[in-house]
Design an enzyme around this catalytic site. Structure first.
Site, PDB file in Angstrom:
ATOM      1  N   PHE A 140     -10.552   3.136   1.318  1.00  0.00           N
ATOM      2  CA  PHE A 140     -10.075   3.532   2.645  1.00  0.00           C
ATOM      3  C   PHE A 140      -8.793   4.314   2.475  1.00  0.00           C
ATOM      4  O   PHE A 140      -7.787   3.797   1.994  1.00  0.00           O
ATOM      5  CB  PHE A 140      -9.831   2.334   3.580  1.00  0.00           C
ATOM      6  CG  PHE A 140      -9.392   2.797   4.940  1.00  0.00           C
ATOM      7  CD1 PHE A 140     -10.332   3.201   5.883  1.00  0.00           C
ATOM      8  CD2 PHE A 140      -8.048   2.910   5.271  1.00  0.00           C
ATOM      9  CE1 PHE A 140      -9.928   3.690   7.123  1.00  0.00           C
ATOM     10  CE2 PHE A 140      -7.644   3.400   6.515  1.00  0.00           C
ATOM     11  CZ  PHE A 140      -8.596   3.787   7.432  1.00  0.00           C
ATOM     12  N   ASP A 225      -2.697   5.415  -3.695  1.00  0.00           N
ATOM     13  CA  ASP A 225      -2.494   5.230  -2.258  1.00  0.00           C
ATOM     14  C   ASP A 225      -1.921   3.832  -2.052  1.00  0.00           C
ATOM     15  O   ASP A 225      -2.649   2.843  -2.113  1.00  0.00           O
ATOM     16  CB  ASP A 225      -3.831   5.399  -1.522  1.00  0.00           C
ATOM     17  CG  ASP A 225      -3.696   5.163  -0.016  1.00  0.00           C
ATOM     18  OD1 ASP A 225      -2.645   4.652   0.417  1.00  0.00           O
ATOM     19  OD2 ASP A 225      -4.653   5.486   0.720  1.00  0.00           O
ATOM     20  N   LYS A 254       2.854   3.369   6.591  1.00  0.00           N
ATOM     21  CA  LYS A 254       2.891   2.044   7.232  1.00  0.00           C
ATOM     22  C   LYS A 254       4.298   1.424   7.305  1.00  0.00           C
ATOM     23  O   LYS A 254       5.093   1.858   8.112  1.00  0.00           O
ATOM     24  CB  LYS A 254       1.871   1.123   6.575  1.00  0.00           C
ATOM     25  CG  LYS A 254       0.437   1.609   6.883  1.00  0.00           C
ATOM     26  CD  LYS A 254      -0.619   0.543   6.889  1.00  0.00           C
ATOM     27  CE  LYS A 254      -1.879   1.074   7.557  1.00  0.00           C
ATOM     28  NZ  LYS A 254      -3.013   1.249   6.661  1.00  0.00           N
TER      29      LYS A 254
HETATM   30  C1  LIG Z   1      -3.820   2.524   6.780  1.00  0.00           C
HETATM   31  C2  LIG Z   1      -4.153   3.211   5.534  1.00  0.00           C
HETATM   32  C3  LIG Z   1      -4.253   4.619   5.482  1.00  0.00           C
HETATM   33  C4  LIG Z   1      -4.149   5.492   6.705  1.00  0.00           C
HETATM   34  O1  LIG Z   1      -2.943   5.376   7.375  1.00  0.00           O
HETATM   35  P1  LIG Z   1      -2.817   5.900   8.899  1.00  0.00           P
HETATM   36  O2  LIG Z   1      -1.371   5.782   9.204  1.00  0.00           O
HETATM   37  O3  LIG Z   1      -3.677   4.979   9.723  1.00  0.00           O
HETATM   38  O4  LIG Z   1      -3.336   7.295   8.920  1.00  0.00           O
HETATM   39  C5  LIG Z   1      -4.519   5.198   4.257  1.00  0.00           C
HETATM   40  N1  LIG Z   1      -4.682   4.463   3.150  1.00  0.00           N
HETATM   41  C6  LIG Z   1      -4.585   3.112   3.157  1.00  0.00           C
HETATM   42  C7  LIG Z   1      -4.759   2.342   1.888  1.00  0.00           C
HETATM   43  C8  LIG Z   1      -4.348   2.445   4.356  1.00  0.00           C
HETATM   44  O5  LIG Z   1      -4.293   1.102   4.388  1.00  0.00           O
END
Ligand SMILES: *Cc1c(COP(=O)(O)O)cnc(C)c1O
Length: 401
Positions: A140, A225, A254
């Site tokens: 994700f 990520d 985040k």
């Molecule tokens: C939440 C998340 C995203 C996307 O972040 P948004 O601020 O919702 O666009 C990307 N990668 C990971 C691992 C995430 O948990």
């Protein structure tokens, strides 16, 4: 208005792209939230780890208020006095050399894709339009059209094509598969240190280290990520620290915004980042002074309150308390720090949603991740007493699940 009235407004006027638990929150503090009827709940999701510092953390709110008396937005057409100090701090905290500020996580990921591609094309001789970024099954990384192009979740993709090419999918936690996937057009691998949305998938120890080694041998990029795993969530400032390695490109977001504001960034070395030149990438709101003031204080709070250590300690405590619960229904507990997934034995078509609804009714807000797993990821400021409060409510529900 009553809770049902707010929910009806939301359902009538808002697109149905989420399936929220039926709780309408109107107030929050620390690990606690209150609904419109004044009922108190403990927040075990932290908005997917965006509120590591606790709801409305005093210091971060004060930093925002102070900045709101000065200047909020300049655009990058001009410089502002908050961006430089913030980026310096972010680089120091992460051990990276340069940062490019954006707003949402998906934008940080998009930035990392553009950065990796341009670097491979201009500095490594990968032919343009033929480069491949390796990604993992059940990843994700966000919701843009390019990012969903390499998702393996049909719900995220159906009806949204045509998709962006240039990605190759391999199984997660499989270094051999990565080695095999590499060819002369490989740009690098983009991976989550722990797959959050896939159900808190914690890879084998040494996974990141082994990926780092392969990347070094083959001359390809390691893109991590850490949007969900970063900022003390797993018991270190970043999850890559558990393995003593560093990525070439790092995506953060985040909790960088302290739960107040969307702030994200893509970080890398000077050499790699140098492929961005004026006009090649940007964002109107990225690096705005309000975001920078909030994010800098969000980092200060993580450091000053030693939230990495706290996350490790409280994660161990929380899991030990869950393990005390006598039930055959729990299949597996996967965790690192306060990123905890509890997977249940359920029928093929059953989900943990009914359990989450019962938890909600008794005052514990937690959400399913990947159907059979409940995620517990409270704000890192949580105390033992607060965990005990939650366990008292979780126990009878798990025992009868
Ligand atoms: C939440 C998340 C995203 C996307 O972040 P948004 O601020 O919702 O666009 C990307 N990668 C990971 C691992 C995430 O948990």
């Amino acid at each position: 208005m009553k809770a049902e009235d707010y929910r009806e407004l939301e359902e009538t006027w808002g697109a149905h792209n989420y399936h929220p638990l039926p709780v309408v929150i109107s107030k929050a503090k620390g690990v606690w939230v209150w609904d419109v009827d004044g009922k108190k709940y403990i927040d075990m999701l932290s908005s997917y780890s965006a509120i590591n510092q606790g709801h409305l953390n005093k210091r971060i709110v004060n930093a925002a208020k102070k900045q709101l008396d000065r200047v909020s937005l300049t655009s990058r057409a001009f410089s502002n006095d908050r961006m430089g100090p913030f980026l310096k701090k972010l680089c120091e905290v992460s051990g990276m050399e340069m940062a490019l500020p954006m707003n949402t996580g998906a934008e940080a990921v998009e930035t990392s894709i553009k950065l990796a591609r341009r670097y491979a094309h201009t500095k490594r001789g990968v032919p343009e339009d033929q480069g491949e970024i390796v990604v993992c099954e059940n990843n994700f990384h966000g919701r843009t059209t390019t990012i969903i192009s390499f998702s393996s979740d049909p719900d995220s993709k159906k009806g949204f094509g045509p998709f962006t090419p240039g990605f190759r999918t391999i199984p997660y936690n499989d270094v051999g598969a990565f080695q095999k996937a590499i060819n002369r057009n490989t740009i690098g691998i983009m991976v989550e240190p722990i797959q959050g949305e896939a159900g808190i998938n914690v890879p084998s120890p040494g996974y990141l280290k082994a990926l780092r080694k392969v990347c070094d041998e083959k001359g390809v990029l390691l893109i991590l990520d850490e949007i969900q795993t970063g900022f003390c969530r797993t018991g270190k400032m970043f999850a890559f620290e558990h393995e003593g390695i560093k990525p070439d490109i790092l995506c953060v977001g985040k909790a960088l915004g302290g739960g107040l504001y969307p702030v994200s960034a893509c970080l890398s070395s000077k050499e790699i980042m140098s492929v961005f030149t004026p006009g090649s990438h940007g964002s109107t709101f990225g690096g705005n002074p309000l975001a920078c003031a909030i994010a800098e204080e969000s980092l200060n709070v993580l450091l000053d309150e030693k939230l990495a250590d706290r996350s490790k300690e409280m994660g161990e405590y929380f899991v030990s308390r869950i393990k005390e619960i006598k039930t055959e229904k729990i299949k597996q507990i996967r965790y690192k720090g306060l990123l905890i997934g509890v997977e249940f034995h359920l029928g093929p078509n059953d989900t943990v949603r009914p359990i989450c609804e019962k938890l909600m009714a008794s005052g514990v807000l937690a959400k399913d991740t990947h159907e059979k797993t409940i995620r517990f990821a409270p704000p890192l400021v949580i105390t033992k007493q607060e965990i005990d409060w939650a366990i008292e409510r979780i126990r009878p529900i798990f025992e009868t699940a």
